[in-house]
Motif scaffolding. Structure first.
Motif, PDB file in Angstrom:
ATOM      1  N   VAL A 149       0.747  -1.195  -0.043  1.00 20.15           N
ATOM      2  CA  VAL A 149      -0.093  -0.144   0.000  1.00 20.15           C
ATOM      3  C   VAL A 149       0.807   1.249   0.122  1.00 20.15           C
ATOM      4  O   VAL A 149       0.591   2.411   0.295  1.00 20.15           O
ATOM      5  CB  VAL A 149      -1.065   0.024   1.094  1.00 20.15           C
ATOM      6  CG1 VAL A 149      -1.839  -1.237   1.070  1.00 20.15           C
ATOM      7  CG2 VAL A 149      -0.267  -0.234   2.537  1.00 20.15           C
ATOM      8  N   THR A 150       2.090   1.171  -0.430  1.00 23.27           N
ATOM      9  CA  THR A 150       3.114   2.216  -0.254  1.00 23.27           C
ATOM     10  C   THR A 150       2.499   3.416  -1.166  1.00 23.27           C
ATOM     11  O   THR A 150       2.599   4.645  -0.526  1.00 23.27           O
ATOM     12  CB  THR A 150       4.289   1.811  -0.877  1.00 23.27           C
ATOM     13  OG1 THR A 150       4.703   0.623  -0.578  1.00 23.27           O
ATOM     14  CG2 THR A 150       5.435   3.068  -0.904  1.00 23.27           C
ATOM     15  N   GLU A 151       2.074   3.371  -2.133  1.00 24.47           N
ATOM     16  CA  GLU A 151       1.452   4.602  -3.249  1.00 24.47           C
ATOM     17  C   GLU A 151       0.545   5.124  -2.275  1.00 24.47           C
ATOM     18  O   GLU A 151       0.369   6.402  -2.232  1.00 24.47           O
ATOM     19  CB  GLU A 151       1.210   4.205  -4.452  1.00 24.47           C
ATOM     20  CG  GLU A 151       2.453   3.345  -5.171  1.00 24.47           C
ATOM     21  CD  GLU A 151       3.610   4.325  -5.251  1.00 24.47           C
ATOM     22  OE1 GLU A 151       3.616   5.706  -5.253  1.00 24.47           O
ATOM     23  OE2 GLU A 151       4.766   3.877  -5.020  1.00 24.47           O
ATOM     24  N   THR A 152      -0.675   4.381  -1.805  1.00 19.24           N
ATOM     25  CA  THR A 152      -1.727   5.317  -1.257  1.00 19.24           C
ATOM     26  C   THR A 152      -1.363   5.673  -0.131  1.00 19.24           C
ATOM     27  O   THR A 152      -1.883   6.770   0.372  1.00 19.24           O
ATOM     28  CB  THR A 152      -2.980   4.222  -1.446  1.00 19.24           C
ATOM     29  OG1 THR A 152      -2.395   2.912  -0.625  1.00 19.24           O
ATOM     30  CG2 THR A 152      -3.431   3.605  -2.752  1.00 19.24           C
ATOM     31  N   ALA A 153      -0.345   5.071   0.607  1.00 19.73           N
ATOM     32  CA  ALA A 153       0.092   5.568   1.841  1.00 19.73           C
ATOM     33  C   ALA A 153       0.936   6.774   1.867  1.00 19.73           C
ATOM     34  O   ALA A 153       1.057   7.616   2.751  1.00 19.73           O
ATOM     35  CB  ALA A 153       0.671   4.729   2.760  1.00 19.73           C
ATOM     36  N   LEU A 191      -2.597  10.032   9.095  1.00 19.16           N
ATOM     37  CA  LEU A 191      -3.881  10.721   8.964  1.00 19.16           C
ATOM     38  C   LEU A 191      -4.974  10.016   9.142  1.00 19.16           C
ATOM     39  O   LEU A 191      -6.149  10.676   9.254  1.00 19.16           O
ATOM     40  CB  LEU A 191      -3.874  11.394   7.424  1.00 19.16           C
ATOM     41  CG  LEU A 191      -2.981  11.981   7.084  1.00 19.16           C
ATOM     42  CD1 LEU A 191      -3.051  12.657   5.383  1.00 19.16           C
ATOM     43  CD2 LEU A 191      -2.622  13.375   7.979  1.00 19.16           C
ATOM     44  N   GLY A 192      -4.785   8.410   9.387  1.00 17.06           N
ATOM     45  CA  GLY A 192      -6.046   8.016  10.126  1.00 17.06           C
ATOM     46  C   GLY A 192      -7.100   7.319   8.896  1.00 17.06           C
ATOM     47  O   GLY A 192      -7.904   6.627   8.970  1.00 17.06           O
ATOM     48  N   ASP A 193      -6.777   7.731   7.773  1.00 15.98           N
ATOM     49  CA  ASP A 193      -7.454   7.257   6.478  1.00 15.98           C
ATOM     50  C   ASP A 193      -6.713   6.171   5.565  1.00 15.98           C
ATOM     51  O   ASP A 193      -6.996   5.809   4.499  1.00 15.98           O
ATOM     52  CB  ASP A 193      -7.825   8.503   5.567  1.00 15.98           C
ATOM     53  CG  ASP A 193      -6.856   9.331   5.191  1.00 15.98           C
ATOM     54  OD1 ASP A 193      -5.866   8.921   5.290  1.00 15.98           O
ATOM     55  OD2 ASP A 193      -7.222  10.222   4.392  1.00 15.98           O
ATOM     56  N   GLY A 194      -5.539   5.788   6.055  1.00 13.52           N
ATOM     57  CA  GLY A 194      -4.665   5.054   5.162  1.00 13.52           C
ATOM     58  C   GLY A 194      -3.560   5.772   4.904  1.00 13.52           C
ATOM     59  O   GLY A 194      -2.822   4.917   4.091  1.00 13.52           O
ATOM     60  N   SER A 195      -3.487   6.838   4.635  1.00 13.91           N
ATOM     61  CA  SER A 195      -2.505   7.769   4.136  1.00 13.91           C
ATOM     62  C   SER A 195      -1.586   8.562   5.280  1.00 13.91           C
ATOM     63  O   SER A 195      -2.157   8.646   6.436  1.00 13.91           O
ATOM     64  CB  SER A 195      -2.952   8.888   3.261  1.00 13.91           C
ATOM     65  OG  SER A 195      -3.776   9.615   3.773  1.00 13.91           O
ATOM     66  N   PHE A 196      -0.592   8.948   4.834  1.00 13.35           N
ATOM     67  CA  PHE A 196       0.388   9.746   5.857  1.00 13.35           C
ATOM     68  C   PHE A 196       0.826  11.178   4.998  1.00 13.35           C
ATOM     69  O   PHE A 196       0.701  11.013   3.877  1.00 13.35           O
ATOM     70  CB  PHE A 196       1.712   8.922   6.006  1.00 13.35           C
ATOM     71  CG  PHE A 196       1.362   7.618   6.691  1.00 13.35           C
ATOM     72  CD1 PHE A 196       1.787   7.480   8.109  1.00 13.35           C
ATOM     73  CD2 PHE A 196       1.090   6.759   6.381  1.00 13.35           C
ATOM     74  CE1 PHE A 196       1.562   6.394   8.846  1.00 13.35           C
ATOM     75  CE2 PHE A 196       0.658   5.290   6.978  1.00 13.35           C
ATOM     76  CZ  PHE A 196       1.199   5.444   8.195  1.00 13.35           C
TER      77      PHE A 196
END
Length: 604
Positions: A149-153, A191-196
């Motif tokens: 999930v690197t790209e989406t995170a 950020l709590g939605d799977g992303s940083f």
């Protein structure tokens, strides 16, 4: 069944060794203690110097655990290759990389972040931008598999990645991520939605350029926020005229650009958390900048049992450092008085109470022909009768690796990632070392020489450790150029598993197939502050066979981080009589008659 003799027996067993050590200390400075123990003869790898290997050889006992580790990397969906490029024979390329386990999405399963060296140091900006390598984040699906999930995170740093570590630096209940690299530091906020979000600049970390290695989180000032310690390695400077030159490291000729002794040390950093998303760098003011140390790993642990996290730093070709937390934001350097200032090629660190006497001991992996070190904490040993009156009751360590069967076996190893962990759940801490050479292959100078990793089983504090690699699965017969090693029970089955980062190769997720006969208990702690994720929490358990103690987050390995939890093997016990959880704030929780074979979350 756990076997434990009274402390008085251990006192007699080790007392003779300590008396000899004290004589050596009296004869010279504390800093020369370990140097005096080295043989005068030059050691040649593979030789049998003065019969050492014959005298200390130990046969494997019949009751060794029938535990297997199997490589499940491909089945788990971890499709990654470290440093998929040609080396340019430079130090930063050969030192990396590590990995970190952390449950960033809060689903109860540890996720995996892997650091990578995306390109050689000679690559252009265009080559870096077009490279397919880079750091990766794998989300744990909870069924034994992972998704990239690197790209989406948004955490796919590209560069010469070294270490990574998780902590909740903003106290919002979610794990954030720090990454070290050759050249810079990166901080990602969850950020709590799977992303940083990359908050490196706003936090104040981005302004610090250097060769950054190991990194460790702790609330050292007990103000309720997670602080950050960063190891600086060397002031690396490549010049074309260095190419082809050689220099000596412990009498071994190696390329000048691969020898850490060719370069001056890089100072270390201590980032004090201001509580508003920013950090203040205060290592020098706190007394922990360690300007003379080529640092690779650092461990926060309450070594003197005063309730404050102290700091131990593993330094390569320079004295190791031990800093005692004074509780006022500063530290006292007690490296030499505590007999902890070993001057060898230290790389990886493991911290744990191996003999269940209630204090933390230290295991250190070293370079070739130096033996790994096992620093026994004498605080609760009742051996103060052998100390001068003015030093009675003070913190002291002594290296007992040879006594425990861990010294001479490692003479031909170059050790990196390591950990204390109870792989067979018998209630005693075992050890693992990841090994891999720093020497180039003669037939293929583009690659480094592989070595076999080692698994050590602890039979008892009296009998020490035995190398069980040959009987613990085919995975240990493979030679690798291993670096980082991170430990977690990734599938929550009660058996602690191993993840290895292998230089210029695919990683290895080693699943532990441990016996059902032994029970286990894993504690995850939720602090009210101080990072909320349990870092610095002390967990003690008691069964009919005795007591065990863990400090969550105290073990740094090499450029890596283990799962943020306390795992206990309890042997045949069906319940744990008592669980005591002590939070960094001083708050305690006690639970009685806890059933085994479960993951238990304890909130402050």
């Amino acid at each position: 069944m756990m076997r434990s003799k009274p402390r008085s027996v251990r006192k007699r067993l080790i007392g003779r060794y300590v008396v000899i050590s004290l004589v050596l200390v009296a004869a010279a400075t504390a800093g020369a203690f370990l140097l005096l123990r080295r043989p005068a003869e030059k050691y040649e790898p593979g030789s049998n110097l003065a019969g050492i290997t014959r005298e200390l050889q130990r046969n494997l006992p019949e009751d060794y655990p029938r535990v297997r580790f199997v490589d499940v990397t491909e089945q788990a969906g971890i499709d990654f290759r470290h440093f998929d490029a040609k080396r340019s024979t430079q130090l930063p390329e050969d030192m990396g990389s590590g990995a970190a386990w952390g449950d960033y999405d809060g689903d109860g399963f540890s996720d995996l972040y892997i650091s990578d060296i995306a390109v050689p140091l000679t690559a252009s900006r265009e080559e870096l931008a077009g490279a397919t390598g880079g750091n990766r984040l794998y989300r744990n699906n909870g069924d034994g598999t992972f998704n990239d999930v690197t790209e989406t995170a948004g955490v796919g740093f590209k560069g010469q990645g070294m270490a990574a570590a998780w902590a909740d630096f903003d106290n919002d209940g979610r794990l954030d991520l720090v990454v070290t690299a050759y050249g810079r530091l990166i901080l990602y906020r969850n950020l709590g939605d799977g992303s940083f979000a990359d908050v490196s600049t706003r936090s104040g970390l981005a302004r610090h350029e250097g060769f950054w290695a190991g990194v460790s989180w702790a609330d050292y000032d007990r103000d309720g926020d997670a602080d950050l310690y960063v190891c600086g390695y060397v002031l690396y400077d490549f010049r074309p005229e260095y190419a082809g030159k050689a220099s000596k490291q412990y009498a071994q000729l190696i390329p000048y650009t691969l020898n850490p002794a060719s370069y001056k040390p890089q100072r270390n950093l201590l980032f004090r958390n201001n509580g508003d998303g920013t950090f203040s760098e205060s290592a020098e003011q706190a007394g922990v900048d360690n300007p003379s140390g080529r640092s690779l790993a650092a461990a926060w642990s309450d070594f003197d049992l005063d309730g404050l996290p102290d700091l131990y730093v593993a330094n390569d070709v320079s004295d190791n450092a031990l800093y005692r937390n004074l509780g006022d934001g500063t530290f006292e350097d007690i490296s030499h008085p505590a007999w902890a200032a070993d001057h060898r090629g230290a790389m990886g660190l493991a911290v744990g109470d191996w003999d269940s006497d209630g204090d933390s001991d230290i295991f250190v992996t070293h370079w070739l022909a130096q033996e790994n070190g096992f620093y026994w904490n004498m605080l609760r040993s009742n051996l103060s009768d052998n100390l001068p009156d003015e030093e009675a009751g003070t913190l002291k360590f002594t290296d007992i690796a040879d006594m425990l069967g861990l010294g001479q076996l490692s003479l031909n190893d170059i050790g990196w990632g390591t950990a204390f962990f109870d792989y067979d759940n018998d209630g005693r801490l075992d050890l693992f070392t990841a090994n891999g050479s720093t020497f180039q292959r003669e037939e293929d100078p583009d690659r480094l020489v592989p070595m076999q990793n080692r698994l050590y089983w602890q039979q008892s504090p009296e009998d020490g450790f035995f190398d069980v690699s040959a009987v613990s699965g085919e995975v240990f017969s493979r030679s690798r150029v291993s670096r980082g090693a991170a430990f977690a029970d990734y599938d929550n089955d009660g058996c602690v598993d191993i993840f290895l980062v292998n230089h210029q190769d695919r990683p290895a997720l080693l699943k532990n197939v441990c016996p059902d006969a032994n029970g286990w208990l894993t504690i995850r702690a939720e602090s009210a502050s101080g990072g909320r994720t349990g870092l610095g929490v002390v967990v003690e358990i008691e069964t009919a066979d005795g007591k065990q103690r863990r400090e969550i987050g105290a073990q740094p390995s090499y450029l890596s981080q283990h799962a943020i939890e306390a795992h206990f093997g309890v042997g045949p016990a069906k319940t744990v009589d008592r669980v005591r959880v002590v939070f960094p704030s001083g708050a305690e929780r006690t639970l009685d008659d806890v059933p085994v074979n479960q993951v238990l979350v304890v909130a402050e």
